[in-house]
Design an enzyme around this catalytic site. Structure first.
Site, PDB file in Angstrom:
ATOM      1  N   ASP A 187      34.691  19.573  40.031  1.00 44.65           N
ATOM      2  CA  ASP A 187      34.511  18.154  40.377  1.00 44.65           C
ATOM      3  C   ASP A 187      34.208  18.007  41.866  1.00 44.65           C
ATOM      4  OD1 ASP A 187      34.822  17.036  37.874  1.00 44.65           O
ATOM      5  OD2 ASP A 187      36.950  16.567  38.109  1.00 44.65           O
ATOM      6  N   HIS A 238      28.861  19.327  38.902  1.00 46.16           N
ATOM      7  CA  HIS A 238      30.106  19.885  38.367  1.00 46.16           C
ATOM      8  C   HIS A 238      29.803  21.170  37.578  1.00 46.16           C
ATOM      9  CE1 HIS A 238      34.044  19.495  36.049  1.00 46.16           C
ATOM     10  NE2 HIS A 238      33.321  20.206  35.204  1.00 46.16           N
ATOM     11  N   GLU A 239      28.838  21.088  36.665  1.00 45.54           N
ATOM     12  CA  GLU A 239      28.521  22.268  35.844  1.00 45.54           C
ATOM     13  C   GLU A 239      27.973  23.401  36.714  1.00 45.54           C
ATOM     14  OE1 GLU A 239      29.855  22.203  33.126  1.00 45.54           O
ATOM     15  OE2 GLU A 239      29.982  20.076  32.647  1.00 45.54           O
ATOM     16  N   HIS A 241      30.676  25.363  38.327  1.00 47.85           N
ATOM     17  CA  HIS A 241      31.411  26.311  37.483  1.00 47.85           C
ATOM     18  C   HIS A 241      30.902  27.744  37.668  1.00 47.85           C
ATOM     19  CE1 HIS A 241      34.406  24.056  35.446  1.00 47.85           C
ATOM     20  NE2 HIS A 241      33.579  23.235  34.831  1.00 47.85           N
ATOM     21  N   GLU A 272      38.419  23.297  37.066  1.00 49.15           N
ATOM     22  CA  GLU A 272      37.800  21.982  36.872  1.00 49.15           C
ATOM     23  C   GLU A 272      37.869  21.138  38.144  1.00 49.15           C
ATOM     24  OE1 GLU A 272      35.994  21.183  34.377  1.00 49.15           O
ATOM     25  OE2 GLU A 272      36.458  23.010  33.257  1.00 49.15           O
TER      26      GLU A 272
END
Ligand SMILES: [Zn+2]
Length: 671
Positions: free
Chosen positions: A581, A517-518, A521, A577
């Protein structure tokens, strides 16, 4: 009204956390706390999240002083118990710490916990600040005092933060900011009923607080009414949560001439000069709309009202630093907005206040004491495996040109990884001193002023990109745009997110997914604007950028309007977000299959549903729909999984027509 933790250098603009902190956000509609309904008959096919978390959802209770219960809450409580125990031992000298700042932290904590003394001090410590506001003669007087007030943290109808220049993130830059509104999102101001019900507890708390401070009932009512008028003006030109979620729309470099043109009274370049002690030739205004209309809010005609607005803000900012009665007056706002049954205890409020101020020293302390080398190595290995698969996926991507693929891989390969805790405290932490001659309130102000002064004194130095933006004891993780880094504090590296002893599939459905997830980003619609060094710079071909924008728009469209908790998901607000995900899930599923072709994906999906288990008041959930860039936990599970073929392969019982089924031609993905 409620103070939010301010990250001076890496502004909230450029740090993307895994979730929002529970404190400080509020809900509305009815002030009788209501629980979010749960379907007791949920199945894998009808509601995967509720089916997997059924037992927990049936048993778990929302603590009376909290808006929510969740894994993050439970782990946060464990951390709090540990640290509270440590404070006792350190205070009684059963334990010693040589970490700089820890002695001052303990003294500050003890001052905060000396409730007898705080009652004795009463509200007097705040009064000189209110008097300074009352004594203001006119706008010229305010302009002359503005630099000093900014340094000392008095409320102003504008602000200048020392932040980073996103186009060259080694450099610092002044950001002219917009004052926050009394309500948590501008959309509340556009709906008369919502505004009225949300504002009522604010109005009541502010009036009561002013009366406790010695104002007559009549004066308190007048002051609050005037403050609300100014707040309504500011709200007209403030950014909504949706607007604030897009970084590139907040980059507006302005020259000295431009910033001086907004007001006849306030020559911002001169105020900044007085503040910094040096000239700047450019500042950034994240929200120019406010400054273009500045004269409509801040003018001679409004002067008396502005003073009232400043008084109300100043009184509210001290809510946690004075007497218990004063604190409880303001606690009514959060109770109403968050749907909590009672105020948090004064002990818990001291804990959050003091651990926030000394977060940096405690971060090192907590990490050294509680975080093991084994976890660090294991998580680093997982990051490595995920990165390898991420690279392979980028290279075999079918909608990017070779040129852009190489740029994306370069960004991935340059990504900095931080696990656990910082290896040293920050220089600016060294200015935090608890003075025994000062009371709790005065020390709080003095430390905040000292930190501001430190930032001023070091304005010309390059940005220190080694700093963490989150302490090690937070149950959270983040990606930072300005140094292209992924960061995993020790707090989140625990079960059910991570456990060296649990199945590989579970670890990838937990912390693995968080890692992916990070990483994603770096490639969401904000990350796409920044290069591998963390500078805002285009690295896409035109056609690829267009394809990317179409794909992210499809994600936003799929999510937009999804109905839940009597409200609707805002697709644009949550798009970064949701893309993150989805990217985390795709990458980690591939890692799991690569590590073991016979892996039990049920374990993976189940733990993914587990980490998001959450029970919140209905009010809190409804409010988050308006302000949180993250979708509700239930949809982070259900809606995401509906887009993944491996999920259907794992659960063949899910058939067309089931709530958990989405037609293949309606499924979306970016990475
Ligand atoms: Zn995120």
């Amino acid at each position: 009204m409620k103070k939010r933790t301010k990250i001076i250098l890496t502004s909230a603009l450029t740090v993307t956390g895994l979730l929002v902190a529970a404190g400080g956000y509020w809900a509305y509609k009815t002030f009788v706390p209501q629980e979010t309904p749960v379907d007791k008959n949920a199945t894998v096919s009808s509601n995967y999240y509720q089916a997997i978390n059924k037992k927990w959802l049936e048993k778990a209770e929302i603590p009376s002083d909290q808006p929510a219960n969740s894994v993050v809450y439970e782990l946060g409580e464990e951390v709090k118990e540990r640290l509270k125990g440590d404070v006792k031992n350190l205070a009684s000298e059963k334990e010693k710490s040589s970490i700089e700042g820890m002695d001052d932290f303990i003294s500050y904590y003890q001052q905060g916990s000396d409730f007898k003394q705080r009652e004795k001090d009463g509200l007097d410590p705040l009064k000189p600040y209110l008097k300074e506001i009352e004594d203001l003669k006119d706008l010229d007087d305010l302009a002359a005092k503005a630099a000093d007030w900014q340094r000392r943290g008095l409320s102003l109808p504008f602000g200048f933060d020392i932040s980073v220049n996103v186009e060259n993130t080694n450099q610092k830059q002044i950001h002219l900011s917009t004052p926050s509104t009394f309500l948590p999102d501008t959309s509340y101001y556009q709906d008369e009923n919502a505004k009225k019900s949300m504002m009522q507890p604010v109005e009541q708390a502010a009036q009561k607080a002013l009366q406790l401070l010695g104002y007559s009932e009549k004066d308190s009512q007048r002051i609050v009414k005037e403050a609300l008028d100014i707040d309504a003006e500011i709200a007209k030109y403030a950014l909504s949560s949706e607007e604030a979620s897009e970084i590139k729309k907040q980059v507006h470099p302005k020259t000295v001439e431009e910033i001086n043109s907004y007001s006849d009274t306030f020559k911002f370049s001169e105020i900044i000069h007085a503040y910094l002690g040096q000239e700047v030739d450019q500042v950034n205004i994240p929200n120019p709309k406010y400054y273009e209309n500045f004269a409509k809010v801040v003018n001679d005609k409004n002067f008396a009202k502005l003073k009232s607005w400043m008084l109300v803000r100043q009184a509210g900012a001290a809510s946690n630093l004075l007497t218990d009665q004063y604190r409880l007056v303001y606690a009514e706002i959060n109770k109403a907005w968050q749907g909590t049954k009672e105020a948090s205890s004064k002990e818990d409020d001291v804990y959050s206040q003091t651990t926030t101020v000394f977060a940096d020293s405690l971060s090192l302390y907590y990490g050294q004491k509680y975080f093991g080398q084994e976890a660090k190595e294991k998580v680093a290995q997982m990051v490595d495996s995920i990165k390898t698969v991420y690279r392979e996926r980028l290279l075999k991507n079918d909608w990017l040109s070779e040129e852009t693929k190489q740029e994306a891989v370069k960004k991935l390969d340059s990504m900095i990884l931080r696990i656990g805790y910082p290896d040293k405290i920050q220089e600016e932490t060294k200015v935090l001193k608890t003075d025994s001659q000062k009371n709790f309130f005065e020390n709080t102000i003095a430390m905040s002023t000292a930190k501001n002064q430190y930032a001023i004194d070091h304005f010309s130095e390059p940005v220190d990109k080694t700093q963490w933006s989150m302490p090690s004891f937070d149950i959270n993780a983040y990606y930072s745009q300005i140094d292209n880094s992924i960061n995993f504090p020790a707090g989140i590296l625990q079960a059910p997110f991570f456990d060296a002893e649990q199945d590989m599939e579970k670890n990838y459905g937990g912390i693995g997914m968080v890692i992916g997830h990070e990483m994603t980003h770096a490639f969401d619609s904000n990350g796409a604007e920044f290069d591998e060094e963390g500078n805002m710079k285009n690295w896409w071909t035109k056609a690829d950028k267009k394809a990317f924008e179409e794909k992210t728009a499809a994600v936003a469209k799929q999510w937009d309007g999804l109905e839940i908790y009597g409200g609707k998901v805002n697709g644009k607000l949550t798009v970064t977000e949701n893309v993150a995900d989805a990217g985390g899930l795709s990458a980690t599923l591939e890692v799991v299959k690569k590590e073991n072709p016979k892996a039990d994906l049920k374990l993976y999906f189940e733990n993914y549903a587990n980490i998001w288990r959450n029970k919140s008041s209905l009010q809190f959930n409804q409010m988050l729909l308006k302000i949180d860039v993250h979708a509700p936990a239930e949809l982070r599970v259900n809606q995401q999984l509906k887009n993944i073929q491996a999920f259907y392969d794992t659960y063949p019982e899910i058939k067309k027509g089931d709530a958990m089924y989405l037609d293949p031609d309606k499924r979306v993905s970016v990475w």
